[in-house]
Design a protein around this motif. Structure first.
Motif, PDB file in Angstrom:
ATOM      1  N   LEU A  64      86.979  50.894  37.747  1.00 39.09           N
ATOM      2  CA  LEU A  64      87.971  50.180  38.551  1.00 39.09           C
ATOM      3  C   LEU A  64      87.392  49.491  39.796  1.00 39.09           C
ATOM      4  CD1 LEU A  64      90.916  49.473  38.427  1.00 39.09           C
ATOM      5  CD2 LEU A  64      91.437  51.550  39.725  1.00 39.09           C
ATOM      6  N   PRO A  65      86.445  50.095  40.524  1.00 39.23           N
ATOM      7  CA  PRO A  65      85.886  49.393  41.686  1.00 39.23           C
ATOM      8  C   PRO A  65      85.279  48.040  41.324  1.00 39.23           C
ATOM      9  CG  PRO A  65      85.303  51.702  41.786  1.00 39.23           C
ATOM     10  CD  PRO A  65      85.926  51.480  40.438  1.00 39.23           C
ATOM     11  N   LEU A  66      84.500  47.993  40.248  1.00 38.41           N
ATOM     12  CA  LEU A  66      83.894  46.730  39.833  1.00 38.41           C
ATOM     13  C   LEU A  66      84.923  45.776  39.256  1.00 38.41           C
ATOM     14  CD1 LEU A  66      80.393  47.491  38.263  1.00 38.41           C
ATOM     15  CD2 LEU A  66      80.923  46.073  40.232  1.00 38.41           C
ATOM     16  N   ILE A  67      85.916  46.313  38.551  1.00 39.94           N
ATOM     17  CA  ILE A  67      86.962  45.449  37.998  1.00 39.94           C
ATOM     18  C   ILE A  67      87.717  44.754  39.127  1.00 39.94           C
ATOM     19  CG2 ILE A  67      89.149  45.425  36.737  1.00 39.94           C
ATOM     20  CD1 ILE A  67      88.068  47.707  35.015  1.00 39.94           C
ATOM     21  N   LEU A  68      88.091  45.515  40.157  1.00 40.23           N
ATOM     22  CA  LEU A  68      88.794  44.935  41.301  1.00 40.23           C
ATOM     23  C   LEU A  68      87.915  43.950  42.056  1.00 40.23           C
ATOM     24  CD1 LEU A  68      90.754  47.988  42.753  1.00 40.23           C
ATOM     25  CD2 LEU A  68      91.667  46.008  41.535  1.00 40.23           C
ATOM     26  N   ARG A  84      92.179  48.081  46.879  1.00 43.14           N
ATOM     27  CA  ARG A  84      91.099  48.977  46.459  1.00 43.14           C
ATOM     28  C   ARG A  84      91.218  50.344  47.118  1.00 43.14           C
ATOM     29  NH1 ARG A  84      85.136  47.523  48.236  1.00 43.14           N
ATOM     30  NH2 ARG A  84      85.914  48.564  50.110  1.00 43.14           N
ATOM     31  N   ARG A  85      91.604  50.341  48.388  1.00 47.14           N
ATOM     32  CA  ARG A  85      91.742  51.609  49.096  1.00 47.14           C
ATOM     33  C   ARG A  85      92.877  52.452  48.536  1.00 47.14           C
ATOM     34  NH1 ARG A  85      91.127  49.269  55.300  1.00 47.14           N
ATOM     35  NH2 ARG A  85      88.880  48.852  55.192  1.00 47.14           N
ATOM     36  N   VAL A  86      93.878  51.785  47.966  1.00 47.55           N
ATOM     37  CA  VAL A  86      95.048  52.497  47.452  1.00 47.55           C
ATOM     38  C   VAL A  86      94.812  53.034  46.042  1.00 47.55           C
ATOM     39  CG1 VAL A  86      97.455  52.224  46.721  1.00 47.55           C
ATOM     40  CG2 VAL A  86      96.685  51.227  48.885  1.00 47.55           C
ATOM     41  N   GLY A 110      85.853  58.643  46.128  1.00 48.86           N
ATOM     42  CA  GLY A 110      84.493  58.928  45.678  1.00 48.86           C
ATOM     43  C   GLY A 110      83.868  57.792  44.897  1.00 48.86           C
ATOM     44  N   LEU A 111      84.670  56.868  44.389  1.00 53.50           N
ATOM     45  CA  LEU A 111      84.165  55.750  43.613  1.00 53.50           C
ATOM     46  C   LEU A 111      84.027  54.463  44.422  1.00 53.50           C
ATOM     47  CD1 LEU A 111      86.215  56.212  40.292  1.00 53.50           C
ATOM     48  CD2 LEU A 111      83.804  56.786  40.691  1.00 53.50           C
ATOM     49  N   GLN A 112      84.661  54.381  45.559  1.00 56.25           N
ATOM     50  CA  GLN A 112      84.667  53.151  46.330  1.00 56.25           C
ATOM     51  C   GLN A 112      83.285  52.662  46.748  1.00 56.25           C
ATOM     52  OE1 GLN A 112      87.515  52.915  49.511  1.00 56.25           O
ATOM     53  NE2 GLN A 112      89.148  53.816  48.279  1.00 56.25           N
ATOM     54  N   PRO A 113      82.341  53.524  47.124  1.00 56.37           N
ATOM     55  CA  PRO A 113      81.010  53.022  47.497  1.00 56.37           C
ATOM     56  C   PRO A 113      80.295  52.300  46.376  1.00 56.37           C
ATOM     57  CG  PRO A 113      81.336  55.253  48.318  1.00 56.37           C
ATOM     58  CD  PRO A 113      82.480  54.944  47.387  1.00 56.37           C
TER      59      PRO A 113
END
Length: 229
Positions: free
Chosen positions: A147-151, A214-216, A221-224
């Motif tokens: 999801l981080p990369l998708i966003l 993204r924050r929501v 733990g995946l955001q970095p």
């Protein structure tokens, strides 16, 4: 420094003028046109990019094609693509939308693909060992972790579309680019700078929206890991 301050003053005067906020040539109407072009383009690009990105990332088939599409897209000039499509298809909204979709698909496609393929193989194996089907592994394991990369791909595409949708004004359509095109045609520096400022502000708003999203929706733990573009 004085020139910069003068430009800031010009933008402020232009934005606060009541004339800019009414009529067909006013900011609200042009902004609505711009958001319409951008929104429709992004929806279609998302459907295409996510579908193929998830499919190729999950199965591993077609990876070379994804890389080729991404590299080809980077080599195509935005304005040249619009002119080509308009020349072939004629002057209408559709050619502009086709061009914007073509420009927005690659970042969504490549980031979705890389996000899914980057999931730890041991995690996939553990999910399968728990009895998950292929679709369950994709939707419950791979997508959340990707999801981080998708966003990020969606954010890059959205900003790119918002910024380049100004070219819709060149073939005679509306949007915020109308201010820039008309300003250049009339040698109206204030109109050019003001229109450009609105486009920049809109891009910053889009950036802020995706950052908040993204924050929501992404696990802390995946955001970095959302650092690849």
């Amino acid at each position: 420094m004085n020139d910069f301050l003068n430009q800031i003053e010009l933008v402020g005067d232009w934005l606060t003028s009541s004339q800019q906020w009414r009529g067909d040539d006013g900011i609200p109407n042009r902004l609505a046109e711009h958001l319409t072009y951008s929104g429709i383009s992004l929806v279609f690009a998302t459907l295409i990019g996510l579908t193929f990105g998830l499919l190729v990332g999950h199965t591993g088939r077609g990876a070379f094609a994804v890389a080729s599409v991404a590299n080809l897209a980077r080599a195509i000039p935005t304005f040249g693509l619009v002119v080509l499509v308009v020349t072939v298809a004629g002057l209408s909204t559709t050619p502009v939308l086709v061009a914007l979709v073509a420009l927005a698909v690659p970042p969504i496609l490549i980031n979705t693909f890389e996000g899914v393929r980057g999931v730890d193989p041991d995690t996939r194996d553990a999910a399968r060992g728990m009895g998950m089907t292929g679709w369950e592994v994709l939707l419950k394991v791979e997508v959340p972790m990707a999801l981080p990369l998708i966003l990020l791909g969606l954010r890059v595409a959205a900003i790119q579309v918002v910024a380049t949708a100004t070219v819709a004004a060149y073939p005679g359509l509306g949007g915020l680019g109308r201010f820039i095109v008309d300003g250049l045609a009339r040698n109206n520096y204030e109109l050019v700078i003001g229109g450009s400022a609105v486009v920049v502000m809109l891009a910053l708003v889009v950036q802020a929206v995706f950052t908040a999203l993204r924050r929501v929706v992404v696990s802390p733990g995946l955001q970095p890991s959302a650092t690849k573009s």
